[in-house]
Design a protein around this motif. Structure first.
Motif, PDB file in Angstrom:
ATOM      1  N   ILE A 177       0.850  -1.198   0.000  1.00  0.00           N
ATOM      2  CA  ILE A 177       0.000   0.000   0.000  1.00  0.00           C
ATOM      3  C   ILE A 177       0.881   1.242   0.000  1.00  0.00           C
ATOM      4  O   ILE A 177       1.827   1.347   0.771  1.00  0.00           O
ATOM      5  CB  ILE A 177      -0.926   0.010   1.237  1.00  0.00           C
ATOM      6  CG1 ILE A 177      -1.887  -1.181   1.185  1.00  0.00           C
ATOM      7  CG2 ILE A 177      -1.716   1.316   1.304  1.00  0.00           C
ATOM      8  CD1 ILE A 177      -2.773  -1.294   2.396  1.00  0.00           C
ATOM      9  N   ASP A 178       0.557   2.219  -0.872  1.00  0.00           N
ATOM     10  CA  ASP A 178       1.279   3.486  -0.898  1.00  0.00           C
ATOM     11  C   ASP A 178       0.855   4.335   0.288  1.00  0.00           C
ATOM     12  O   ASP A 178      -0.336   4.623   0.470  1.00  0.00           O
ATOM     13  CB  ASP A 178       0.990   4.237  -2.199  1.00  0.00           C
ATOM     14  CG  ASP A 178       1.718   3.617  -3.381  1.00  0.00           C
ATOM     15  OD1 ASP A 178       2.813   3.087  -3.164  1.00  0.00           O
ATOM     16  OD2 ASP A 178       1.185   3.666  -4.505  1.00  0.00           O
ATOM     17  N   CYS A 179       1.829   4.762   1.090  1.00  0.00           N
ATOM     18  CA  CYS A 179       1.558   5.561   2.289  1.00  0.00           C
ATOM     19  C   CYS A 179       2.434   6.802   2.298  1.00  0.00           C
ATOM     20  O   CYS A 179       3.663   6.678   2.338  1.00  0.00           O
ATOM     21  CB  CYS A 179       1.828   4.750   3.554  1.00  0.00           C
ATOM     22  SG  CYS A 179       0.816   3.262   3.706  1.00  0.00           S
ATOM     23  N   PRO A 180       1.841   7.996   2.256  1.00  0.00           N
ATOM     24  CA  PRO A 180       2.646   9.227   2.381  1.00  0.00           C
ATOM     25  C   PRO A 180       3.175   9.353   3.817  1.00  0.00           C
ATOM     26  O   PRO A 180       2.396   9.457   4.765  1.00  0.00           O
ATOM     27  CB  PRO A 180       1.645  10.343   2.049  1.00  0.00           C
ATOM     28  CG  PRO A 180       0.447   9.660   1.470  1.00  0.00           C
ATOM     29  CD  PRO A 180       0.410   8.297   2.033  1.00  0.00           C
ATOM     30  N   CYS A 181       4.489   9.346   3.959  1.00  0.00           N
ATOM     31  CA  CYS A 181       5.144   9.443   5.261  1.00  0.00           C
ATOM     32  C   CYS A 181       5.633  10.879   5.442  1.00  0.00           C
ATOM     33  O   CYS A 181       6.438  11.368   4.655  1.00  0.00           O
ATOM     34  CB  CYS A 181       6.305   8.458   5.342  1.00  0.00           C
ATOM     35  SG  CYS A 181       7.249   8.563   6.856  1.00  0.00           S
ATOM     36  N   LEU A 182       5.164  11.569   6.470  1.00  0.00           N
ATOM     37  CA  LEU A 182       5.437  12.989   6.639  1.00  0.00           C
ATOM     38  C   LEU A 182       6.617  13.221   7.565  1.00  0.00           C
ATOM     39  O   LEU A 182       6.760  12.541   8.597  1.00  0.00           O
ATOM     40  CB  LEU A 182       4.192  13.696   7.201  1.00  0.00           C
ATOM     41  CG  LEU A 182       2.888  13.482   6.415  1.00  0.00           C
ATOM     42  CD1 LEU A 182       1.773  14.315   7.010  1.00  0.00           C
ATOM     43  CD2 LEU A 182       3.073  13.805   4.945  1.00  0.00           C
ATOM     44  N   HIS A 183       7.461  14.195   7.224  1.00  0.00           N
ATOM     45  CA  HIS A 183       8.586  14.591   8.062  1.00  0.00           C
ATOM     46  C   HIS A 183       8.215  15.910   8.729  1.00  0.00           C
ATOM     47  O   HIS A 183       8.006  16.924   8.042  1.00  0.00           O
ATOM     48  CB  HIS A 183       9.851  14.768   7.228  1.00  0.00           C
ATOM     49  CG  HIS A 183      10.235  13.522   6.480  1.00  0.00           C
ATOM     50  ND1 HIS A 183      11.201  13.514   5.489  1.00  0.00           N
ATOM     51  CD2 HIS A 183       9.781  12.246   6.558  1.00  0.00           C
ATOM     52  CE1 HIS A 183      11.329  12.285   5.015  1.00  0.00           C
ATOM     53  NE2 HIS A 183      10.469  11.499   5.641  1.00  0.00           N
ATOM     54  N   ILE A 184       8.158  15.918  10.039  1.00  0.00           N
ATOM     55  CA  ILE A 184       7.625  17.077  10.763  1.00  0.00           C
ATOM     56  C   ILE A 184       8.459  18.344  10.546  1.00  0.00           C
ATOM     57  O   ILE A 184       7.953  19.452  10.657  1.00  0.00           O
ATOM     58  CB  ILE A 184       7.505  16.752  12.271  1.00  0.00           C
ATOM     59  CG1 ILE A 184       6.607  17.782  12.963  1.00  0.00           C
ATOM     60  CG2 ILE A 184       8.876  16.655  12.922  1.00  0.00           C
ATOM     61  CD1 ILE A 184       6.228  17.426  14.383  1.00  0.00           C
ATOM     62  N   LYS A 185       9.735  18.175  10.196  1.00  0.00           N
ATOM     63  CA  LYS A 185      10.590  19.356   9.984  1.00  0.00           C
ATOM     64  C   LYS A 185      10.132  20.196   8.793  1.00  0.00           C
ATOM     65  O   LYS A 185      10.554  21.344   8.647  1.00  0.00           O
ATOM     66  CB  LYS A 185      12.040  18.917   9.787  1.00  0.00           C
ATOM     67  CG  LYS A 185      12.274  18.106   8.515  1.00  0.00           C
ATOM     68  CD  LYS A 185      13.718  17.671   8.395  1.00  0.00           C
ATOM     69  CE  LYS A 185      13.939  16.842   7.121  1.00  0.00           C
ATOM     70  NZ  LYS A 185      15.337  16.384   6.988  1.00  0.00           N
ATOM     71  N   ASN A 186       9.269  19.617   7.947  1.00  0.00           N
ATOM     72  CA  ASN A 186       8.810  20.329   6.754  1.00  0.00           C
ATOM     73  C   ASN A 186       7.487  21.063   6.967  1.00  0.00           C
ATOM     74  O   ASN A 186       6.899  21.566   6.006  1.00  0.00           O
ATOM     75  CB  ASN A 186       8.668  19.349   5.584  1.00  0.00           C
ATOM     76  CG  ASN A 186       9.986  18.681   5.242  1.00  0.00           C
ATOM     77  OD1 ASN A 186      11.022  19.330   5.283  1.00  0.00           O
ATOM     78  ND2 ASN A 186       9.945  17.398   4.925  1.00  0.00           N
ATOM     79  N   PHE A 187       7.023  21.117   8.226  1.00  0.00           N
ATOM     80  CA  PHE A 187       5.740  21.744   8.524  1.00  0.00           C
ATOM     81  C   PHE A 187       5.872  22.753   9.655  1.00  0.00           C
ATOM     82  O   PHE A 187       6.789  22.674  10.474  1.00  0.00           O
ATOM     83  CB  PHE A 187       4.706  20.688   8.927  1.00  0.00           C
ATOM     84  CG  PHE A 187       4.416  19.679   7.854  1.00  0.00           C
ATOM     85  CD1 PHE A 187       3.443  19.930   6.899  1.00  0.00           C
ATOM     86  CD2 PHE A 187       5.127  18.490   7.782  1.00  0.00           C
ATOM     87  CE1 PHE A 187       3.175  19.001   5.907  1.00  0.00           C
ATOM     88  CE2 PHE A 187       4.868  17.563   6.795  1.00  0.00           C
ATOM     89  CZ  PHE A 187       3.896  17.821   5.852  1.00  0.00           C
ATOM     90  N   VAL A 188       4.927  23.678   9.680  1.00  0.00           N
ATOM     91  CA  VAL A 188       4.729  24.530  10.858  1.00  0.00           C
ATOM     92  C   VAL A 188       3.555  23.935  11.625  1.00  0.00           C
ATOM     93  O   VAL A 188       2.500  23.659  11.049  1.00  0.00           O
ATOM     94  CB  VAL A 188       4.429  25.985  10.459  1.00  0.00           C
ATOM     95  CG1 VAL A 188       4.089  26.811  11.694  1.00  0.00           C
ATOM     96  CG2 VAL A 188       5.620  26.588   9.734  1.00  0.00           C
TER      97      VAL A 188
END
Length: 1010
Positions: free
Chosen positions: A960-971
């Protein structure tokens, strides 16, 4: 003797009997009685014994006899010398009239194997008594006797027993029956039974004569199978022999072989017999010198024998000195220089610990903790696995392990576990939360902590040790309440340098080291006096002239000034410095929180230009230009819509300004970068340094340490493109870390291992490495080290300097005039001296004062952890709904998702698989990271559809394709406050675990696509 006979004998010595002779000859005592070899040649042979091994010296002795002129009577003189030197068995092969029959020879080999097999039991003998009686029975020479007694006095009965066993097996056939008689008469009935299966000689006689068809085997087969040492049937037929025949001076031609075959099984094919290995005793006999490979932290060969499965470990005097408190069960820190054998000492302590637990009937289990994944395999293959896997079950576990068994199961099934500290901490956390499969500190009897100077606040080592200290405190209360305390493991810390923690005076340095001692609950910090074994590399500083003209750097600074004006920024320091780097990072974070996209994007570009300035000052201008061009091409590509996307990413005014600014200056920058007269001088200085090392040494092998991965790769390319390096035989490769970065493709553990293996074999003779190679990794073949414009702290300096293991090694610091690098190195040298004085002062503290200070720091650490946990709990608000957290793009401030959309996959990856989120991002190919990891695979980058800013990675998890988020790229907006984070662990919100059952649409969609 005729010339034909002489030629035949020389052929026998060189071809037929060489392997026997090199194993049986003790070079130094034999040379004392040989006169037909010149003194100069004798010195060469003795020197080889001291610097390499006795067996190689014996080879040289045989070659000397074969190839050098020989006077009349040489044969008789050689035989007499062998007999006088205690090598009577070797004399039988030289005097061919006295050759042992093949059956006796084979039988004797079996006895050697049997004693080798049962050595772990035999070394428990009363060595002094046995030694005296063996000397009386003439199976030990006077010199053997004296050496063994000296070994007992210096290193204890067990080491004396090991030396005794190695000596008696060198005697002519007949030694075994004499040894059995000694064991019987010295009341070692258990060892006699171990070797023969009988309680007494009389019982052995009855067993042989009365039960010829199915006698007892020499050792319980189930026990042998358990130890994984032998194979074979539980009983074997015994030919008809008499008791007298079985115990005569040569053990006759009895069928005792059959009995031995049943006990030894397949060991007859082994080639790594410790007792027949003359090299095995080198490290403990000062008269015969030492094998330098013994002290390697993870040397491929050591004095314990040449085979990969050797079990005998011989420690030098200084190594035994630092090990003694640990052998008594005390918690200690061993502080020895890089290359002096800390890990070998730990292996020895581990074995002695497990042996002692077994004798006491107590369970024993050891965990070896490391802080880097490559060290797991290194410690397994070159140390703990190599020396202990014949006696104990040894396993290694890391993030790269392909084992599909749970960590607690691995712990239960093995005696020694080598793992990264985080894996153990995760297992402890599981046990605390009562999740299935957790383990506890009490499951271990010994914890070995490698690079233990990292046991400080915030480090995973310290998290583990805080658990230890808390339980220790609880145990004290339990004892007062007369209840049973929880068992705690013994702690063994290893380090080359505890450092001073940035201390500026002696008092702070002592406090720093005392805190580490307290965190590890150390009874004492042990340092050794290496004496003649200490290898300090020759140190020098190579300074390059400062560049007089720098039009390339001036143009970059001009570009940066235009960006400053555009964003209304006023930097407090000059571009190209570390202070500027810190300032621009702070500006970017602040702008992201304030949703000021103009300043945020400008700050990001300024950071890249600052990196280019650094590269132009330490590398080639062309490298800096290529870096900038690649960055702008990738940024422009991100802003360009893929062909299958309907809407293009809208470029902001700031984007257009920044792209145009570089495009306008691009041609001039490229032209200047091609002008060699403007290059910095430091590369020429590095070139001269490397060429000097390779032209002044017979076999050069070195490491260049540099600051960044980019510079490591650029220096490697520079060397490949320069023909001068190829002419002097330079074969280079780079070695960098394994973490994901957006600019540089990381190295996998396998790639790192392959590079290091080629370096050890000599296929590569120059490494260009980041700090990944400074600490822990065993690179003992290196004979020169260069730190290129790189100075960090005193620990890194000591670690890097220690990579030069050879006796003639050099350590060079290459710097630019006026850069301050040499001055910072001098500060580190001062800190190193301050550290040594602090350690000595701590070692000399009164026991009561030391324990009082350690106790105070321990209580302080426990209270700090407790307060921190309370504050974190108050801050976390674990009952808060994750929906109270909101995420927005760090670049364009576009709202992205709520915390309720985030789930945790595999206990570490934060994913968002909602349909709403799919509409907000695009997927781009990630050229820097294409790596398969266990159950998931990184397929590409997830980026903002509006501005093209990277948000994370697209992973394929179980199909399954899962978008994995890196918190350093968000506010992150939480409780009406905006903040940026570098790690998910810094955000105190608990997100739910990813569950397939909650996403049937994903599974169905995947099936349709198939």
């Amino acid at each position: 003797m005729t010339s034909d006979n002489d030629a035949t004998l020389i052929w026998l010595l060189g071809e037929c009997f060489r392997n026997r002779l090199r194993a049986l000859i003790q070079v130094q005592p034999v040379l004392d009685h040989i006169n037909f070899i010149e003194r100069e040649q004798k010195d060469l042979i003795i020197n080889k014994a001291r610097t390499e091994s006795n067996q190689r010296a014996a080879d040289l002795l045989i070659d000397t006899i074969i190839n050098k002129p020989r006077p009349d009577g040489w044969l008789r003189e050689l035989v007499n010398a062998l007999e006088a030197g205690g090598c009577k068995h070797a004399a039988q092969y030289v005097d061919t009239t006295d050759l042992p029959p093949p059956s006796v020879e084979a039988e004797n080999d079996h006895f050697v194997q049997l004693v080798d097999l049962l050595a772990p039991s035999l070394i428990t003998m009363k060595t002094s008594d046995v030694c005296l009686m063996c000397f009386a029975k003439e199976i030990l020479t006077k010199e053997d006797h004296d050496n063994i007694m000296a070994e007992i006095r210096n290193n204890g009965q067990r080491n004396g027993a090991r030396l005794l066993l190695r000596r008696i097996v060198l005697q002519p056939p007949g030694w075994f029956s004499a040894f059995l008689d000694v064991l019987s008469k010295s009341e070692h009935h258990d060892l006699f039974r171990e070797l023969t299966g009988a309680e007494t000689p009389q019982e052995l006689e009855e067993m042989i004569t009365e039960d010829r068809d199915t006698p007892k085997v020499l050792k319980d087969q189930n026990e042998l199978k358990k130890e994984k040492l032998v194979e074979g049937p539980e009983v074997m037929e015994l030919d008809s022999i008499t008791a007298e025949e079985s115990l005569d001076s040569s053990m006759g031609n009895s069928s005792f072989n059959s009995l031995l075959d049943s006990s030894i099984g397949s060991t007859s094919d082994r080639t790594d017999l410790d007792l027949y290995n003359a090299d095995a005793e080198q490290t403990n006999e000062k008269e015969e010198g030492v094998d330098e490979s013994a002290v390697s932290d993870g040397g491929d060969e050591g004095p314990a024998g040449a085979g990969a499965a050797d079990t005998d470990i011989i420690l030098r005097d200084y190594q035994m000195e630092v090990a003694r408190p640990a052998l008594e069960g005390k918690n200690i820190i061993i502080c020895l220089p890089t290359g002096s054998g800390k890990t070998r000492v730990a292996v020895y302590i581990t074995r002695e610990h497990l042996d002692a637990r077994k004798r006491e009937g107590k369970p024993g289990k050891v965990v070896v903790l490391v802080n880097k994944v490559p060290l797991v395999e290194q410690h397994y293959s070159t140390e703990f696995g190599k020396y202990l896997k014949r006696q104990y079950h040894v396993e290694r576990v890391s993030g790269n392990s392909q084992l599909k068994i749970s960590f607690p199961d691995i712990v239960r099934k093995n005696d020694i576990i080598i793992c990264t500290a985080q894996i153990l901490e995760n297992a402890f956390s599981q046990a605390k939360s009562e999740e299935e499969g957790g383990i506890h500190l009490s499951d271990f009897s010994l914890v070995v902590i490698d690079e233990c100077h990292h046991t400080q606040k915030g480090e995973v080592y310290n998290h583990i040790m805080i658990r230890f200290l808390r339980q220790k405190l609880k145990n004290e209360l339990s004892r007062k309440q007369q209840s049973e305390p929880v068992p705690l493991p013994q702690i063994l810390g290893l380090t080359a340098s505890p450092g001073v923690g940035g201390a500026k005076n002696a008092q702070k340095a002592e406090e720093h080291i005392l805190k580490i001692c307290a965190n590890l609950d150390a009874f004492k910090i042990m340092t050794g006096r290496l004496g003649d074994h200490e290898k300090e590399p020759y140190k020098k500083i190579a300074t390059a002239e400062e560049r007089k003209e720098d039009p390339f750097g001036d143009m970059i600074k001009g570009i940066m000034d235009e960006i400053h004006s555009h964003a209304d920024l006023q930097p407090p320091c000059n571009p190209g410095t570390q202070n500027y780097e810190q300032w621009v990072v702070q500006k970017e974070q602040q702008a992201a929180k304030e949703k000021n996209q103009k300043v945020r994007v400008c700050a990001e570009h300024l950071r890249q230009y600052n990196e280019a300035l650094h590269q132009s000052n330490t590398l080639r201008m062309s490298d800096a230009f290529s870096f900038l061009r690649k960055y702008h091409d990738e940024e422009l590509k991100k802003k360009t819509a893929p062909e299958d996307e309907e809407e293009a990413i809208e470029l902001t005014e700031t984007d257009r300004f920044l792209f145009k600014l570089f495009r306008d200056k691009k041609r001039k920058l490229e032209d200047v970068a091609k002008r060699p007269e403007y290059e910095n001088k430091i590369l020429s200085t590095l070139k001269q340094t490397v060429l000097r090392e390779f032209t002044s040494r017979q076999e050069a092998r070195g490491i260049i340490f540099t600051k960044t991965r980019l510079s490591a790769m650029a220096l490697h390319q520079w060397i490949l493109e320069n023909k001068k390096f190829e002419e002097v035989g330079v074969s280079a490769s780079y070695l960098i870390g394994g973490g994901d970065q957006s600019v540089v493709k990381p190295m996998t553990s396998k790639e790192q291992k392959d590079v290091l293996e080629k370096f050890r074999k000599g296929e590569i003779n120059l490494l260009i490495a980041t700090t990944v190679a400074e600490e822990g990794l065993d690179i003992k073949e290196c004979n020169f080290v260069i730190r290129y414009c790189l100075v960090t702290n005193e620990i890194a300096m000591i670690q890097a300097r220690g990579r030069g293991r050879a006796g003639d090694s050099s350590y060079t610091l290459v710097e630019v005039e006026g850069s301050g690098v040499a001055e910072r190195e001098s500060v580190n040298e001062y800190r190193e001296q301050m550290m040594s004085k602090a350690i000595r002062k701590i070692q000399n503290l009164e026991r009561k004062e030391y324990e009082s200070k350690v106790r105070e720091f321990q209580m302080q650490a426990i209270m700090e952890k407790k307060v921190h946990a309370v504050k974190k709990k108050q801050k976390v608000m674990l009952k808060d709904d994750p929906s109270k957290v909101r995420f927005s793009c760090r670049n364009c401030s576009r709202p992205v998702c709520s915390g309720r959309d985030i789930e945790i996959m595999a206990n570490m990856h934060h994913v968002n698989v909602t349909d709403e989120f799919k509409e907000l991002f695009i997927v781009r190919e990630n050229m820097t990271l294409q790596e398969r990891l266990l159950d998931y695979e990184v397929n590409g980058d997830v980026a903002c559809k509006a501005c093209g800013y990277k948000w994370g990675s697209m992973m394929l998890f179980k199909g399954i394709d899962c978008p994995c988020l890196h918190i350093k790229n968000f506010v992150v907006t939480y409780d009406n406050k905006q903040k940026t984070y570098n790690k998910w662990s810094e955000l105190a919100i608990r997100f739910p675990p990813f569950d397939f059952h909650n996403h049937p649409d994903l599974i169905a969609g995947d099936s349709d696509s198939d």
